[in-house]
Scaffold this active site. Structure first.
Site, PDB file in Angstrom:
ATOM      1  N   TYR A  80      -7.611  -3.994  -2.583  1.00 46.09           N
ATOM      2  CA  TYR A  80      -7.613  -2.973  -1.529  1.00 46.09           C
ATOM      3  C   TYR A  80      -8.999  -2.982  -0.890  1.00 46.09           C
ATOM      4  O   TYR A  80      -9.965  -2.480  -1.459  1.00 46.09           O
ATOM      5  CB  TYR A  80      -7.275  -1.595  -2.091  1.00 46.09           C
ATOM      6  CG  TYR A  80      -7.382  -0.490  -1.063  1.00 46.09           C
ATOM      7  CD1 TYR A  80      -6.720  -0.587   0.161  1.00 46.09           C
ATOM      8  CD2 TYR A  80      -8.146   0.647  -1.306  1.00 46.09           C
ATOM      9  CE1 TYR A  80      -6.829   0.411   1.111  1.00 46.09           C
ATOM     10  CE2 TYR A  80      -8.255   1.656  -0.364  1.00 46.09           C
ATOM     11  CZ  TYR A  80      -7.593   1.536   0.838  1.00 46.09           C
ATOM     12  OH  TYR A  80      -7.705   2.526   1.788  1.00 46.09           O
ATOM     13  N   ASP A 106       2.366   4.470   5.624  1.00 46.41           N
ATOM     14  CA  ASP A 106       2.168   3.848   6.936  1.00 46.41           C
ATOM     15  C   ASP A 106       2.154   2.321   6.837  1.00 46.41           C
ATOM     16  O   ASP A 106       2.167   1.630   7.860  1.00 46.41           O
ATOM     17  CB  ASP A 106       0.904   4.363   7.633  1.00 46.41           C
ATOM     18  CG  ASP A 106      -0.316   4.423   6.731  1.00 46.41           C
ATOM     19  OD1 ASP A 106      -0.207   4.095   5.531  1.00 46.41           O
ATOM     20  OD2 ASP A 106      -1.395   4.812   7.213  1.00 46.41           O
ATOM     21  N   HIS A 107       2.167   1.785   5.628  1.00 47.59           N
ATOM     22  CA  HIS A 107       2.305   0.347   5.380  1.00 47.59           C
ATOM     23  C   HIS A 107       3.718   0.055   4.885  1.00 47.59           C
ATOM     24  O   HIS A 107       4.381   0.938   4.324  1.00 47.59           O
ATOM     25  CB  HIS A 107       1.329  -0.126   4.305  1.00 47.59           C
ATOM     26  CG  HIS A 107      -0.114   0.024   4.666  1.00 47.59           C
ATOM     27  ND1 HIS A 107      -0.908  -1.050   5.013  1.00 47.59           N
ATOM     28  CD2 HIS A 107      -0.920   1.117   4.706  1.00 47.59           C
ATOM     29  CE1 HIS A 107      -2.135  -0.624   5.266  1.00 47.59           C
ATOM     30  NE2 HIS A 107      -2.163   0.688   5.082  1.00 47.59           N
ATOM     31  N   ASP A 133      -3.755  -4.902   0.604  1.00 45.00           N
ATOM     32  CA  ASP A 133      -4.142  -4.320   1.886  1.00 45.00           C
ATOM     33  C   ASP A 133      -5.577  -4.756   2.134  1.00 45.00           C
ATOM     34  O   ASP A 133      -6.513  -4.187   1.581  1.00 45.00           O
ATOM     35  CB  ASP A 133      -4.023  -2.798   1.817  1.00 45.00           C
ATOM     36  CG  ASP A 133      -4.502  -2.116   3.089  1.00 45.00           C
ATOM     37  OD1 ASP A 133      -4.848  -2.832   4.057  1.00 45.00           O
ATOM     38  OD2 ASP A 133      -4.550  -0.877   3.118  1.00 45.00           O
ATOM     39  N   ASN A 158       0.876  -1.167   0.000  1.00 51.23           N
ATOM     40  CA  ASN A 158       0.000   0.000   0.000  1.00 51.23           C
ATOM     41  C   ASN A 158       0.915   1.220   0.000  1.00 51.23           C
ATOM     42  O   ASN A 158       1.453   1.609   1.032  1.00 51.23           O
ATOM     43  CB  ASN A 158      -0.920   0.004   1.227  1.00 51.23           C
ATOM     44  CG  ASN A 158      -1.836   1.221   1.244  1.00 51.23           C
ATOM     45  OD1 ASN A 158      -1.451   2.311   0.850  1.00 51.23           O
ATOM     46  ND2 ASN A 158      -3.059   1.031   1.726  1.00 51.23           N
ATOM     47  N   ASN A 160      -6.916  -4.779   5.128  1.00 45.14           N
ATOM     48  CA  ASN A 160      -7.415  -3.916   6.196  1.00 45.14           C
ATOM     49  C   ASN A 160      -8.005  -4.665   7.383  1.00 45.14           C
ATOM     50  O   ASN A 160      -8.868  -4.140   8.082  1.00 45.14           O
ATOM     51  CB  ASN A 160      -8.415  -2.902   5.627  1.00 45.14           C
ATOM     52  CG  ASN A 160      -7.768  -1.540   5.405  1.00 45.14           C
ATOM     53  OD1 ASN A 160      -7.038  -1.043   6.264  1.00 45.14           O
ATOM     54  ND2 ASN A 160      -8.021  -0.951   4.258  1.00 45.14           N
TER      55      ASN A 160
END
Length: 266
Positions: free
Chosen positions: A111, A256-257, A154, A9, A156
């Protein structure tokens, strides 16, 4: 043949395209799957793919949000018939196949919606969308059983207790709630094996995401494993190695990933 598939990501491909050089140098992938490219297709910085030695590029993007892309050293064949998840046309999946010994390998790049902050489908439309998305993916892969496939992205959701810094404190936090975990596991059980946990035992901490809110992310280490690589059972014997590029969280202007990769010996 060794086939290394990386997923990241990137949180804006235009902002962080230079980081792809670092990813390519460290992981040496044959295929790079990106999420949150945040760019419409006509503005995608295609030159970066050529600079990296990835002449094959498929992308599905929109302005400012979401977006997925696959960069490859090997020729790609786009899967044209991927569903329009939840009828939103919001660029959350792209799939393609690459040729390999034994037949093509299909790569699904996803995603999954983040789901907002409130873990209640009636009070939070974003959470309802996330659960509906997961239900639709499960139903799709139940109907069309995957074979010689790798699913990355990702997603999540951090499904295991050791996929989060505190199972107890995050049970009611979106990304680790029981309803999300159950939904993700139900999707995976349609025909996939958790390739990263194949190498890293379930009782060991493992993260791929650290919030921007943590000023010293490494010291606090309050992470979650939101990014995943799954393979179908017929590819489990080919699993050769993996890597989670934790150092990427310290790159200048990081996502942040962090990227992760699996290598298949086909």
């Amino acid at each position: 043949m060794h086939l290394t598939i990386a997923t990241w990501n990137i949180n804006s491909v235009r902002l962080r395209q230079a980081h792809l050089h670092q990813l390519a140098a460290r992981l040496k992938p044959d295929v790079i799957c990106l999420q949150e490219t945040k760019v419409p297709d006509d503005l995608f910085p295609e030159a970066i793919a050529s600079e990296l030695g990835f002449p094959h590029l498929l992308k599905r993007g929109m302005k400012s949000y979401n977006g997925v892309a696959i960069l490859s050293r090997l020729p790609l064949t786009l899967a044209e018939d991927t569903p329009d998840w939840c009828g939103k046309s919001d660029c959350r999946q792209i799939s393609a196949s690459v040729e390999s010994p034994g037949g093509p390998v299909t790569i699904h790049d996803f995603y999954v919606p983040a789901g907002g902050d409130i873990p209640d489908r009636t009070a939070n439309e974003k959470f309802a969308h996330k659960l509906d998305f997961l239900a639709e993916t499960r139903a799709h892969f139940l109907k069309y059983k995957p074979r010689r496939a790798v699913l990355v992205g990702d997603l999540n959701i951090a499904p295991l207790e050791q996929d989060v810094w505190s199972h107890k404190q995050l049970l009611n936090v979106v990304s680790h709630t029981p309803v999300e975990v159950d939904a993700l596991n139900s999707w995976r059980e349609t025909g996939f094996h958790d390739a990263i946990r194949h190498f890293v035992p379930a009782d060991q901490k493992l993260y791929t995401w650290w919030s921007y809110r943590n000023r010293d992310w490494a010291a606090s280490n309050r992470g979650r494993r939101l990014d995943h690589i799954w393979v179908t059972p017929d590819l489990v014997p080919a699993l050769h190695s993996h890597e989670v590029l934790r150092e990427a969280r310290s790159w200048e202007q990081p996502s942040d990933h962090v990227p992760l990769a699996v290598t298949l010996a086909l």
